[in-house]
Design a protein around this motif. Structure first.
Motif, PDB file in Angstrom:
ATOM      1  N   GLU A 146       0.828  -1.210   0.000  1.00 16.30           N
ATOM      2  CA  GLU A 146       0.000   0.000   0.000  1.00 16.30           C
ATOM      3  C   GLU A 146       0.863   1.261   0.000  1.00 16.30           C
ATOM      4  N   LYS A 147       1.931   1.259   0.784  1.00 18.98           N
ATOM      5  CA  LYS A 147       2.819   2.425   0.828  1.00 18.98           C
ATOM      6  C   LYS A 147       3.498   2.641  -0.531  1.00 18.98           C
ATOM      7  N   LEU A 148       3.972   1.564  -1.124  1.00 18.90           N
ATOM      8  CA  LEU A 148       4.607   1.651  -2.440  1.00 18.90           C
ATOM      9  C   LEU A 148       3.597   2.117  -3.494  1.00 18.90           C
ATOM     10  N   SER A 149       2.389   1.626  -3.401  1.00 21.90           N
ATOM     11  CA  SER A 149       1.337   2.045  -4.316  1.00 21.90           C
ATOM     12  C   SER A 149       1.062   3.543  -4.172  1.00 21.90           C
ATOM     13  N   TYR A 150       1.027   4.023  -2.950  1.00 26.02           N
ATOM     14  CA  TYR A 150       0.803   5.447  -2.699  1.00 26.02           C
ATOM     15  C   TYR A 150       1.948   6.298  -3.258  1.00 26.02           C
ATOM     16  N   LEU A 151       3.189   5.844  -3.071  1.00 31.59           N
ATOM     17  CA  LEU A 151       4.354   6.597  -3.551  1.00 31.59           C
ATOM     18  C   LEU A 151       4.421   6.647  -5.081  1.00 31.59           C
ATOM     19  N   LEU A 152       4.012   5.573  -5.726  1.00 30.28           N
ATOM     20  CA  LEU A 152       4.112   5.495  -7.185  1.00 30.28           C
ATOM     21  C   LEU A 152       2.879   6.015  -7.915  1.00 30.28           C
ATOM     22  N   LYS A 153       1.823   6.264  -7.175  1.00 32.33           N
ATOM     23  CA  LYS A 153       0.536   6.614  -7.784  1.00 32.33           C
ATOM     24  C   LYS A 153       0.642   7.761  -8.786  1.00 32.33           C
ATOM     25  N   SER A 154       1.321   8.818  -8.427  1.00 30.29           N
ATOM     26  CA  SER A 154       1.404   9.977  -9.313  1.00 30.29           C
ATOM     27  C   SER A 154       2.234   9.696 -10.570  1.00 30.29           C
ATOM     28  N   HIS A 155       3.081   8.672 -10.517  1.00 29.22           N
ATOM     29  CA  HIS A 155       3.959   8.367 -11.654  1.00 29.22           C
ATOM     30  C   HIS A 155       3.362   7.353 -12.629  1.00 29.22           C
ATOM     31  N   ILE A 156       2.513   6.457 -12.125  1.00 29.00           N
ATOM     32  CA  ILE A 156       2.025   5.383 -12.998  1.00 29.00           C
ATOM     33  C   ILE A 156       0.522   5.441 -13.253  1.00 29.00           C
ATOM     34  N   LYS A 157      -0.156   6.428 -12.701  1.00 28.39           N
ATOM     35  CA  LYS A 157      -1.596   6.554 -12.911  1.00 28.39           C
ATOM     36  C   LYS A 157      -1.875   7.058 -14.327  1.00 28.39           C
ATOM     37  N   LYS A 158      -2.881   6.484 -14.965  1.00 29.04           N
ATOM     38  CA  LYS A 158      -3.301   6.888 -16.309  1.00 29.04           C
ATOM     39  C   LYS A 158      -4.664   7.571 -16.226  1.00 29.04           C
ATOM     40  N   ILE A 159      -4.952   8.385 -17.225  1.00 32.04           N
ATOM     41  CA  ILE A 159      -6.197   9.145 -17.264  1.00 32.04           C
ATOM     42  C   ILE A 159      -7.272   8.341 -17.991  1.00 32.04           C
ATOM     43  N   LYS A 160      -8.487   8.355 -17.447  1.00 34.05           N
ATOM     44  CA  LYS A 160      -9.611   7.685 -18.092  1.00 34.05           C
ATOM     45  C   LYS A 160     -10.060   8.512 -19.294  1.00 34.05           C
ATOM     46  N   ASN A 188     -12.682   8.535 -23.068  1.00 35.89           N
ATOM     47  CA  ASN A 188     -13.951   8.033 -23.592  1.00 35.89           C
ATOM     48  C   ASN A 188     -13.782   6.685 -24.283  1.00 35.89           C
ATOM     49  N   PHE A 189     -12.570   6.354 -24.683  1.00 38.68           N
ATOM     50  CA  PHE A 189     -12.329   5.136 -25.440  1.00 38.68           C
ATOM     51  C   PHE A 189     -12.112   3.916 -24.559  1.00 38.68           C
ATOM     52  N   ARG A 190     -11.435   4.103 -23.409  1.00 37.67           N
ATOM     53  CA  ARG A 190     -11.148   2.954 -22.553  1.00 37.67           C
ATOM     54  C   ARG A 190     -10.817   3.393 -21.137  1.00 37.67           C
ATOM     55  N   SER A 191     -10.984   2.457 -20.214  1.00 39.66           N
ATOM     56  CA  SER A 191     -10.650   2.710 -18.814  1.00 39.66           C
ATOM     57  C   SER A 191      -9.216   2.244 -18.565  1.00 39.66           C
ATOM     58  N   PRO A 192      -8.448   3.005 -17.795  1.00 42.88           N
ATOM     59  CA  PRO A 192      -7.066   2.607 -17.547  1.00 42.88           C
ATOM     60  C   PRO A 192      -6.982   1.483 -16.509  1.00 42.88           C
ATOM     61  N   ILE A 193      -5.857   0.807 -16.493  1.00 44.81           N
ATOM     62  CA  ILE A 193      -5.599  -0.217 -15.485  1.00 44.81           C
ATOM     63  C   ILE A 193      -5.290   0.507 -14.177  1.00 44.81           C
ATOM     64  N   PRO A 194      -5.944   0.123 -13.070  1.00 38.13           N
ATOM     65  CA  PRO A 194      -5.712   0.811 -11.792  1.00 38.13           C
ATOM     66  C   PRO A 194      -4.264   0.685 -11.311  1.00 38.13           C
ATOM     67  N   VAL A 195      -3.856   1.618 -10.466  1.00 38.74           N
ATOM     68  CA  VAL A 195      -2.477   1.667  -9.966  1.00 38.74           C
ATOM     69  C   VAL A 195      -2.114   0.381  -9.235  1.00 38.74           C
ATOM     70  N   THR A 196      -2.997  -0.116  -8.385  1.00 41.98           N
ATOM     71  CA  THR A 196      -2.673  -1.334  -7.637  1.00 41.98           C
ATOM     72  C   THR A 196      -2.498  -2.528  -8.556  1.00 41.98           C
ATOM     73  N   GLU A 197      -3.277  -2.597  -9.613  1.00 43.54           N
ATOM     74  CA  GLU A 197      -3.132  -3.700 -10.562  1.00 43.54           C
ATOM     75  C   GLU A 197      -1.835  -3.564 -11.360  1.00 43.54           C
ATOM     76  N   ARG A 198      -1.474  -2.357 -11.730  1.00 38.25           N
ATOM     77  CA  ARG A 198      -0.206  -2.130 -12.436  1.00 38.25           C
ATOM     78  C   ARG A 198       0.977  -2.560 -11.558  1.00 38.25           C
ATOM     79  N   LEU A 199       0.921  -2.154 -10.299  1.00 40.96           N
ATOM     80  CA  LEU A 199       1.989  -2.508  -9.373  1.00 40.96           C
ATOM     81  C   LEU A 199       2.038  -4.020  -9.158  1.00 40.96           C
TER      82      LEU A 199
END
Length: 103
Positions: free
Chosen positions: A71-85, A87-98
């Motif tokens: 959870e801590k690692l997910s929080y630290l990386l969130k701003s770097h690996i988060k993608k924007i939703k 109209n064409f598709r939903s991004p893979i969530p941060v926890t799933e990417r990690l």
């Protein structure tokens, strides 16, 4: 001397090729294959992560870290690996990417 039969056959073949190319261009192409459309409900992450989260030993065996560190690692990386939703598709969530990265 021109062989008109050959000219006619060549013109017909060219017209047929053009029709095939046009038909191929008008077929709809999908961003996501049908096999992956149910990933959010039937995928490994969606089925396994919640169960592992409550069994700390299995979580550690699976990810080689405890849930709090995950959870801590997910929080630290969130701003770097988060993608924007979009109209064409939903991004893979941060926890799933990690999760994929750690596995």
């Amino acid at each position: 001397m021109v062989d008109w039969d050959l000219v006619l056959i060549a013109l017909l073949a060219e017209d047929e090729e053009r029709q095939i190319r046009t038909a191929n261009l008008t077929k709809r192409q999908f961003w996501v294959h049908n096999l992956w459309r149910t990933r959010s409900t039937n995928g490994e992450f969606s089925n396994l992560f919640n169960d592992l989260r409550y069994d700390l030993r299995k979580f550690y065996d699976y990810y080689r870290m405890d849930y709090e560190k995950f959870e801590k690692l997910s929080y630290l990386l969130k701003s770097h690996i988060k993608k924007i939703k979009t109209n064409f598709r939903s991004p893979i969530p941060v926890t799933e990417r990690l999760s994929v990265c750690l596995r």
